[in-house]
Structure formats: structure tokens, C-alpha cells
Scaffold this motif. Structure first.
Motif, PDB file in Angstrom:
ATOM      1  N   PHE A  55       0.862  -1.178   0.000  1.00  0.00           N
ATOM      2  CA  PHE A  55       0.000   0.000   0.000  1.00  0.00           C
ATOM      3  C   PHE A  55       0.895   1.224   0.000  1.00  0.00           C
ATOM      4  O   PHE A  55       2.105   1.136   0.198  1.00  0.00           O
ATOM      5  N   PHE A  56       0.302   2.387  -0.225  1.00  0.00           N
ATOM      6  CA  PHE A  56       1.073   3.626  -0.308  1.00  0.00           C
ATOM      7  C   PHE A  56       1.172   4.269   1.070  1.00  0.00           C
ATOM      8  O   PHE A  56       0.161   4.601   1.676  1.00  0.00           O
ATOM      9  N   GLU A  57       2.384   4.414   1.564  1.00  0.00           N
ATOM     10  CA  GLU A  57       2.618   5.109   2.828  1.00  0.00           C
ATOM     11  C   GLU A  57       4.017   5.712   2.787  1.00  0.00           C
ATOM     12  O   GLU A  57       5.026   4.994   2.752  1.00  0.00           O
ATOM     13  N   PRO A  58       4.117   7.045   2.769  1.00  0.00           N
ATOM     14  CA  PRO A  58       5.416   7.701   2.622  1.00  0.00           C
ATOM     15  C   PRO A  58       6.431   7.237   3.677  1.00  0.00           C
ATOM     16  O   PRO A  58       6.140   7.200   4.869  1.00  0.00           O
ATOM     17  N   GLY A  59       7.634   6.881   3.212  1.00  0.00           N
ATOM     18  CA  GLY A  59       8.744   6.542   4.097  1.00  0.00           C
ATOM     19  C   GLY A  59       8.785   5.110   4.576  1.00  0.00           C
ATOM     20  O   GLY A  59       9.811   4.662   5.114  1.00  0.00           O
ATOM     21  N   LEU A  60       7.711   4.346   4.394  1.00  0.00           N
ATOM     22  CA  LEU A  60       7.659   3.008   4.980  1.00  0.00           C
ATOM     23  C   LEU A  60       8.504   1.999   4.198  1.00  0.00           C
ATOM     24  O   LEU A  60       9.188   1.160   4.802  1.00  0.00           O
ATOM     25  N   GLU A  61       8.476   2.071   2.888  1.00  0.00           N
ATOM     26  CA  GLU A  61       9.220   1.075   2.105  1.00  0.00           C
ATOM     27  C   GLU A  61      10.720   1.185   2.339  1.00  0.00           C
ATOM     28  O   GLU A  61      11.425   0.164   2.401  1.00  0.00           O
ATOM     29  N   GLU A  62      11.205   2.396   2.492  1.00  0.00           N
ATOM     30  CA  GLU A  62      12.630   2.598   2.777  1.00  0.00           C
ATOM     31  C   GLU A  62      13.024   1.901   4.085  1.00  0.00           C
ATOM     32  O   GLU A  62      14.056   1.205   4.161  1.00  0.00           O
ATOM     33  N   GLY A 164      -0.624   8.464   5.843  1.00  0.00           N
ATOM     34  CA  GLY A 164       0.262   9.480   5.300  1.00  0.00           C
ATOM     35  C   GLY A 164       1.315   9.918   6.295  1.00  0.00           C
ATOM     36  O   GLY A 164       2.323  10.523   5.911  1.00  0.00           O
ATOM     37  N   PHE A 165       1.100   9.613   7.574  1.00  0.00           N
ATOM     38  CA  PHE A 165       2.041   9.995   8.628  1.00  0.00           C
ATOM     39  C   PHE A 165       2.284   8.836   9.597  1.00  0.00           C
ATOM     40  O   PHE A 165       2.672   9.039  10.745  1.00  0.00           O
ATOM     41  N   ALA A 166       2.046   7.603   9.140  1.00  0.00           N
ATOM     42  CA  ALA A 166       2.024   6.456  10.040  1.00  0.00           C
ATOM     43  C   ALA A 166       3.382   6.152  10.653  1.00  0.00           C
ATOM     44  O   ALA A 166       3.469   5.753  11.817  1.00  0.00           O
ATOM     45  N   VAL A 167       4.457   6.303   9.888  1.00  0.00           N
ATOM     46  CA  VAL A 167       5.794   6.023  10.426  1.00  0.00           C
ATOM     47  C   VAL A 167       6.105   6.984  11.564  1.00  0.00           C
ATOM     48  O   VAL A 167       6.530   6.568  12.652  1.00  0.00           O
TER      49      VAL A 167
END
Length: 445
Positions: A55-62, A164-167
Motif C-alpha cells: 500500500f502507499f505510505e510515505p517513508g515506509l518502504e525505505e 500518510g504519517f504512520a511512520v
């Protein structure tokens, strides 16, 4: 994102690797723990194990790839592996709305507990619920663990993630809530798990099970009420000629009210607020205090009414009919910085206009693949200009930065009619009107 980690011998399992679980597993590994994520969905586990977030979540895949490479993070479909390996088990499965009522569907939570018990929980381990559940669930599950897995304790640690801010919300939360039983050692274990987060200044609230269960649904109910309040004011503003954006700004200076969640528009959606307020009402009715939450029914109704109002406004601007007219929809996700389309107001409007005979073209920077699966009958575009090509009206329904910064002149030569509806009140009216557009917004003259 750089995070200070201290390797701790505690080993953690995360049951459920959806939005909450995958984020929690990655962030627990980032904090220095050996973590195993568990899910029955083989495809999801394979993708996560390969370093791909489903799914799309900024910063999580890194962070996922970083912690896979470190060896601290792994994924499996075997609950038995998790039960035998970990000291702390976080239950992060979904609690969607029940298909036959407004109540929460608890089958996944119960299945996770059953699987852990069958897998052979160690007597000194701790099970921690993070899923949003009806009050009374934790006590029921604690009794079950006491009977079927002696020595295993239960705690409830509700999540407060913003898509969008989960991390950041996991690594730097604004509070931690620990729901524990009497004479429990769970608080000490949770303080150990979150030691670096607590040391950074995050406040901890230690409560009993029922209070921990209520915190999340109470918070979501308050936010939903605030959003629906300003949208109710938007309805009044439209009837009186007032401007809801100026009204919201004026009342926001009162410190008792504040300005957050006072943005009038199309309303809320997603996988949490709508189903949580409905499940809260259902549980309150079961407890005999349904009247105390009767107002949430109107909160829900106001929210849904914004969608039908947007369809009605669009129809009026098109001269009373949508049949044969092309409508460009900017937005598909329920909010920006997400590909989540659960209860998406934007797609609800798009679908309603399609059913009314309009030719609907949708563009969203992240949510198109998910939208195609649920709404295959709609047309999808690769960018905003393509969506607007030949359009008789453009609807701005998800407030992505890309749309706020869109140059109206870029659309001038491709649309059939220069009419835009700002369903989120985040565009610059003067900019669009200067470019020759007829600008309309919810709650504004």
C-alpha cells in the motif's frame, strides 16, 4: 529517516500485516527489536519479504528494506512460528464493520488469539491488542488466555495512526496508552518495548482495559463530530450567503475550539472514522446507553449528506442533467498521501455521477489501481490534464498537493467548459477565476 535504535533481546511478533500491522512491524524493527510479521495472505507476505509495501505510505518502504537487510525483520504465514519465537505479540488485525450490522466484525481478532494459543504461546509471553475493538473485548480475551494459555498476559495498546504519517506516528507518537489488568507485569514490558519512544518525551497513560478500548473510538468520534459540525455550518452558510472558510477561521482563534479539523468540504471517509463511530453506537446500544451516543447518527448523516450535496451541485451547474456530460474527478483516495479508497467520498461521488449518466474520468496520484478493482466501470486517467480533456466540469475531491498547485491555464485548452467545484476548499478561488473559470465550493458564495 534516521532513528536511534538499541538492540533489545525481546523478540516481537506482529499478527496481521495490513496497514497497521506492516507499519508496526517495520517500526518495531527500526527501534532495534527482532520482529516477525504474520499474515494468512501469502501474496502480502511474499511482497513484504521482498521489500515491497502493498500500500502507499510515505517513508515506509525505505525502512522496510533497511530492516530486512539488517536481519531484524522477517515475515511468515505461520502463527506457530510467531507463537514459539516471540516474547511480545502485537495483534494488529482488522475489525471492519460487520456485514449484517453496524457492529465491529471480531472474527479476525478471535482467529488471531486462537492461532496464537494453538501455536504454543510461552507462559511468560505478553499478547498486546492494537486493533480497535468494542469495549469488553480485552476482558473476554484475557479470560480466554487465562484458561487456555496459563501464564500469558494481555494488554491493550490502541493505535492512533494517521494515514500518510504512520511512520512518524509510530516512532514519535503524541501519547501511548497502556491498558493492563490488575497485578499485571504488562506495563513494565510495554515500557521496555517503547523505552526509546518514552525517553524522547512521549507521555504514557496507564489505564484499565475498558478505558483503553474506549480511547480510540472516543477520539475518532470527537474528530468526526468536529468535521461534521463545520460541514453542518457549511450547509447554513450556503443558505445565508456566508463563507464557511471565514467562519471557521474566526472561531478557530478561540483556544477552546482551535482550527484543526475545521476544514469544511466533502467530509471524511477511510477505514476508521466511519466504521468506528457506527460500531461505537452499536456497542453503546448493547450496553443500554445508546441514547448517550445518539448524536453520532447525525454526525454520520451530515457526513454522507456532503456527498449527495456535491452530486446535486454538480447536476445544477451542468444545467440540471448529467446525462452525456463528461465529469473530471481529481482524487480517488479518501485523503491525500494515501492509496486507501475505503469509504472514499471522492469515489462515492464519482460512482453516483456515473449512475446518473455522466461520463466520469478519475485521476489520483496513488489510488488508481485500488479504484479500478472496486469501480471497474469508471474511466481512469494518467494525469489531471487527461482526466479534464473534454470535461464539462472538473471536481476537486481529494486535496493532494499536486491539485492545489495545478495551473488552471493548463486545463483551459482541454476542457469543454471552465467550471470547477472545489470539494475540499483548498484551491485558490482568485487564481481560478482569473484564468476564466467559474469557481464553486462547498459552503462558500
Amino acid at each position: 529517516m534516521e532513528t536511534s535504535t538499541v538492540v533489545d533481546p525481546l523478540r516481537i511478533s506482529v499478527i496481521g500485516t495490513g496497514y497497521l500491522g506492516a507499519t508496526h512491524a517495520v517500526c518495531m524493527a527500526e527501534l532495534g527489536f527482532e520482529v516477525i510479521g504474520v499474515d494468512v495472505d501469502v501474496d502480502k507476505i511474499e511482497r513484504l519479504g521482498a521489500g515491497e509495501v502493498p500500500f502507499f505510505e510515505p517513508g515506509l518502504e525505505e525502512l522496510l528494506r533497511k530492516n530486512l537487510e539488517s536481519g531484524r525483520l522477517s515475515f511468515t504465514t505461520s502463527l506457530a512460528d510467531a507463537a514459539g519465537m516471540a516474547d511480545v505479540h502485537f495483534v494488529c488485525v482488522g475489525t471492519p464493520q460487520h456485514p449484517d450490522s453496524n457492529a465491529a466484525d471480531m472474527r479476525y481478532v478471535d482467529a488471531a488469539i486462537s492461532g496464537l494459543i494453538a501455536g504454543g504461546l510461552r507462559p511468560d509471553s505478553l499478547v498486546v491488542g492494537k486493533s480497535t475493538v468494542p469495549t469488553g473485548t480485552a476482558a473476554r480475551l484475557a479470560d480466554r488466555l487465562a484458561a487456555d494459555a496459563p501464564g500469558v498476559e494481555l494488554a491493550w495498546n490502541p493505535e492512533f495512526l494517521r494515514e500518510g504519517f504512520a511512520v512518524d506516528d509510530t516512532l514519535r507518537p503524541d501519547r501511548l496508552v497502556f491498558g493492563v489488568g490488575a497485578d499485571s507485569t504488562a506495563e513494565a514490558t510495554l515500557r521496555r518495548v517503547y523505552a526509546s519512544v518514552i525517553d524522547a518525551g512521549t507521555p504514557v497513560v496507564v489505564v484499565d482495559y475498558p478505558t483503553a478500548e474506549l480511547v480510540k473510538v472516543a477520539a475518532n468520534s470527537f474528530l468526526a463530530t468536529k468535521i461534521s459540525f463545520i460541514n453542518a455550518m457549511a450547509e447554513v452558510c450556503e443558505a445565508t450567503g456566508a463563507d464557511v472558510t471565514h467562519l471557521a477561521k474566526a472561531i478557530s482563534y478561540d483556544a477552546r475550539i482551535g482550527g484543526r479539523f475545521l476544514n469544511a468540504g466533502l467530509g471524511f471517509g477511510g477505514g476508521c472514522l466511519p466504521k468506528d463511530i457506527r460500531a461505537f453506537q452499536a456497542r453503546a446500544t448493547e450496553l443500554g446507553v445508546g441514547k448517550a451516543l445518539a448524536f453520532l447518527a447525525e454526525v454520520d448523516a451530515i457526513n454522507i449528506r456532503r456527498r449527495t450535496h456535491t452530486v446535486a451541485l454538480t447536476t445544477r451547474l451542468l444545467g440540471g442533467t448529467t446525462a452525456g456530460r463528461k465529469v473530471a474527478i481529481l482524487g480517488g483516495a479518501f485523503k491525500p498521501n494515501s492509496d486507501d479508497i475505503r469509504d472514499s467520498p471522492a469515489l462515492a461521488v464519482a460512482d453516483a455521477l456515473h449512475r446518473a449518466g455522466a461520463a466520469v474520468a478519475v485521476y489520483d496520484p496513488a489510488a488508481i489501481p485500488n479504484a479500478r478493482r472496486l469501480y471497474p466501470h469508471l474511466t481512469y486517467a494518467d494525469n489531471a490534464v487527461d482526466a479534464a480533456s473534454g470535461a464539462h466540469i472538473v471536481l476537486h475531491l481529494t486535496e493532494w498537493t499536486e491539485f492545489r498547485e495545478l495551473d488552471p491555464a493548463a486545463l483551459n485548452q482541454v476542457v469543454s467548459t471552465r467550471i470547477i467545484v472545489d470539494g475540499r476548499n483548498t484551491l485558490n478561488p482568485a487564481r481560478w477565476r482569473t484564468a476564466g473559470w467559474s469557481y464553486h465550493a462547498l459552503g462558500r458564495p
